[in-house]
Design an enzyme around this catalytic site. Structure first.
Site, short mmCIF file in Angstrom:
data_model
loop_
_atom_site.label_atom_id
_atom_site.label_comp_id
_atom_site.label_asym_id
_atom_site.label_seq_id
_atom_site.Cartn_x
_atom_site.Cartn_y
_atom_site.Cartn_z
N SER A 108 62.19 21.26 92.87
CA SER A 108 62.86 21.43 91.59
C SER A 108 63.52 20.13 91.17
CB SER A 108 63.93 22.53 91.67
OG SER A 108 65.09 22.06 92.33
N ASP A 109 63.70 19.96 89.87
CA ASP A 109 64.54 18.87 89.39
C ASP A 109 65.98 19.15 89.83
OD1 ASP A 109 65.40 16.57 88.11
OD2 ASP A 109 64.19 16.94 86.33
N TRP A 110 66.82 18.15 89.78
CA TRP A 110 68.18 18.30 90.30
C TRP A 110 68.94 19.39 89.54
CZ3 TRP A 110 65.68 15.77 93.39
CH2 TRP A 110 66.22 15.03 94.44
N PHE A 111 69.34 20.43 90.28
CA PHE A 111 70.02 21.60 89.73
C PHE A 111 69.13 22.36 88.74
CE2 PHE A 111 73.26 18.32 90.64
CZ PHE A 111 73.95 18.97 91.66
N GLY A 112 67.82 22.25 88.92
CA GLY A 112 66.87 22.93 88.05
C GLY A 112 66.33 24.22 88.63
#
Length: 283
Positions: free
Chosen positions: A117-121
């Site tokens: 996942s993207d950061w905090f995604g």
């Protein structure tokens, strides 16, 4: 296009050119035992409401434009990991959209690497795990970890799904040699003349002059050169985010042209610095 807010992190707006460059990059990097993480899957092209917007893309456009570079990176170059986009696609977050991560990426293209996942995604536990996300970033886990274990105990996620996630993550560590080498050292800058010369040559050879009316370029011995706009002096060299690289030095167009042309000071070679409120860098 100025409407494409992620252009600083992309190879090209043309899907074919982006695909060719992606394949070359993946093969070059992974040939040295370093994993590439292709991003952002998919249709992540704007900054406005980037983390919540839903990209409504027809299937044909998705296949013929947006997915082309990703398909080449997976099917031709064999990238070892892929990052899901922040945005939604047709209403569902890309980090938990089964038709994208499982249907196209893993089942159709045969991708055997890890989806990150993207950061905090990561926005859910069961949906993200069941629909194809393998690794939540950054750590420590918020949606996975203990919550994922609880979801398995509750029957919301099968043990087979978690084992597949673990298998893909383990495969990544094996491919990069991290399973034997352990954590690497801190990042560092190796600024040596040989590498400066190499990167300069690569940058120069990668530039394409689309139009050179009357053979104006390269400059020979011009009487004067005008640089218009604030970025002539207050230079912006790159975008932010993970595309940003700390440069050991930055040379503005103004300083470079002065150095090359031999003009010194603000008046050299006809150059002058505008007064306050002029709205230009130098001219």
């Amino acid at each position: 296009s100025p409407l494409a807010g992620r252009n600083c992190e992309g190879y090209s707006e043309d899907p074919h050119l982006a695909a060719r460059r992606a394949v070359a990059y993946v093969e070059g990097v992974q040939g040295r035992g370093v994993a590439t993480c292709i991003k952002h899957l998919v249709a992540n092209d704007q900054e406005t409401e980037r983390m919540t917007i839903s990209s409504e893309v027809p299937d044909r456009a998705l296949r013929e434009l947006y997915l082309v570079p990703f398909e080449a990176a997976v099917c031709e170059a064999g990238t070892w990991s892929i990052m899901s986009a922040y945005n939604r696609l047709a209403g569902a977050y890309c980090s938990e959209r089964a038709p994208l991560l499982r249907g196209i990426l893993k089942d159709e293209w045969g991708f055997d690497g890890a989806v990150v996942s993207d950061w905090f995604g990561t926005h859910s536990t069961a949906d993200a795990a069941n629909h194809g996300l393998d690794i939540e970033k950054p750590g420590p886990a918020v949606r996975f970890g203990a919550k994922l274990a609880a979801a398995v105990d509750a029957g919301e996620v099968s043990r087979a799904t978690v084992e597949e996630m673990a298998r893909r993550t383990l495969r990544l560590t094996i491919r990069t040699g991290a399973i034997d080498a352990g954590p690497g050292g801190p990042e560092k800058t190796d600024d040596v003349p040989e590498r400066r010369a190499l990167t300069r040559r690569a940058a120069v050879e990668a530039m394409v002059l689309l139009h050179n009316e009357q053979g104006l370029l390269p400059f020979a011995t011009p009487r004067s050169i005008a640089l218009i706009g604030p970025n002539a002096d207050a230079v912006s060299t790159q975008g932010g985010g993970s595309a940003q690289v700390t440069s050991p030095h930055i040379v503005s167009p103004l300083d470079a042209i002065r150095a090359r042309g031999g003009g010194g000071g603000n008046g050299g070679n006809g150059a002058r610095r505008p007064g306050p409120g002029a709205g230009q860098g130098d001219c």
